[in-house]
Design a protein around this motif. Structure first.
Motif, short mmCIF file in Angstrom:
data_model
loop_
_atom_site.label_atom_id
_atom_site.label_comp_id
_atom_site.label_asym_id
_atom_site.label_seq_id
_atom_site.Cartn_x
_atom_site.Cartn_y
_atom_site.Cartn_z
N CYS A 1 -52.23 -89.69 -29.69
CA CYS A 1 -53.62 -89.99 -30.00
C CYS A 1 -54.48 -90.12 -28.74
N PHE A 2 -54.12 -91.05 -27.90
CA PHE A 2 -54.97 -91.35 -26.74
C PHE A 2 -54.82 -90.32 -25.62
N GLY A 3 -53.62 -89.78 -25.46
CA GLY A 3 -53.43 -88.74 -24.46
C GLY A 3 -54.24 -87.50 -24.77
N THR A 4 -54.29 -87.14 -26.03
CA THR A 4 -55.07 -85.97 -26.44
C THR A 4 -56.55 -86.20 -26.23
N MET B 1 -57.94 -88.24 -24.07
CA MET B 1 -58.22 -88.25 -22.63
C MET B 1 -58.15 -86.86 -22.02
N ALA B 2 -57.15 -86.07 -22.41
CA ALA B 2 -56.97 -84.76 -21.80
C ALA B 2 -57.93 -83.72 -22.33
N ASP B 3 -58.28 -83.81 -23.61
CA ASP B 3 -59.06 -82.73 -24.23
C ASP B 3 -60.52 -83.07 -24.48
N CYS B 4 -60.90 -84.33 -24.33
CA CYS B 4 -62.29 -84.70 -24.64
C CYS B 4 -63.02 -85.35 -23.47
N LEU B 5 -62.33 -86.11 -22.67
CA LEU B 5 -63.02 -86.96 -21.70
C LEU B 5 -62.99 -86.43 -20.28
N ASN B 6 -62.94 -85.13 -20.12
CA ASN B 6 -63.00 -84.59 -18.76
C ASN B 6 -63.68 -83.23 -18.78
N PHE C 1 -66.35 -80.90 -22.07
CA PHE C 1 -67.50 -80.97 -21.17
C PHE C 1 -67.54 -79.81 -20.18
N ASN C 2 -66.79 -78.77 -20.46
CA ASN C 2 -66.78 -77.58 -19.61
C ASN C 2 -67.92 -76.67 -20.07
#
Length: 131
Positions: A15-18, A20-25, A30-31
């Motif tokens: 849940c949280f890894g996804t 962080m990796a796919d939404c918050l960078n 944000f690309n």
């Protein structure tokens, strides 16, 4: 009890890894180079991980009236806790896919170690609870 905790680690990592990796960078949502449809599929993947995480937690901690039912819940937890990670490992197979975009340091597939670690954590936890 340790098995349930390992399944919980698997679910929370999913849940949280996804998120962080796919939404918050800047590499995914944000690309600015990503097209809207690519972002749609990214969001689809994130929501799938959140749903699978919730199911894993639900069946990991759900009370069972019989040992047989408890084993079935653990089996379901093992499946729901592994689907996302297995899909992630398989995602490198189609031609043209990369684990990291060239602008962010590719080629490579650094996620594979994380995916394998979380699969192992969840399956070990399920095995500990099942046996």
């Amino acid at each position: 009890m340790l098995g349930r905790l390992l399944l919980t680690v698997d679910a929370l990592g999913m849940c949280f890894g996804t998120i962080m990796a796919d939404c918050l960078n800047e590499t995914h949502m944000f690309n600015p180079r990503w097209r809207p449809h690519a972002k749609f599929h990214n969001a689809q993947t994130v929501f799938l991980a959140i749903i699978l995480s919730g199911l894993t937690l639900y069946y990991t901690w759900r009370r069972a009236k019989t040992p047989e039912l408890r084993r079935e819940f653990v089996f379901i937890s093992a499946i729901t806790g592994s689907i996302y990670w297995i899909a992630g490992l398989l995602s490198i197979l189609p031609p043209g896919t990369m684990g990291v975009d060239p602008e962010f340091g590719g080629p490579g597939f650094p996620q594979s170690k994380v995916f394998v670690a979380f699969i192992a954590t969840g399956l070990l936890g399920a095995w500990m609870e099942y046996c």
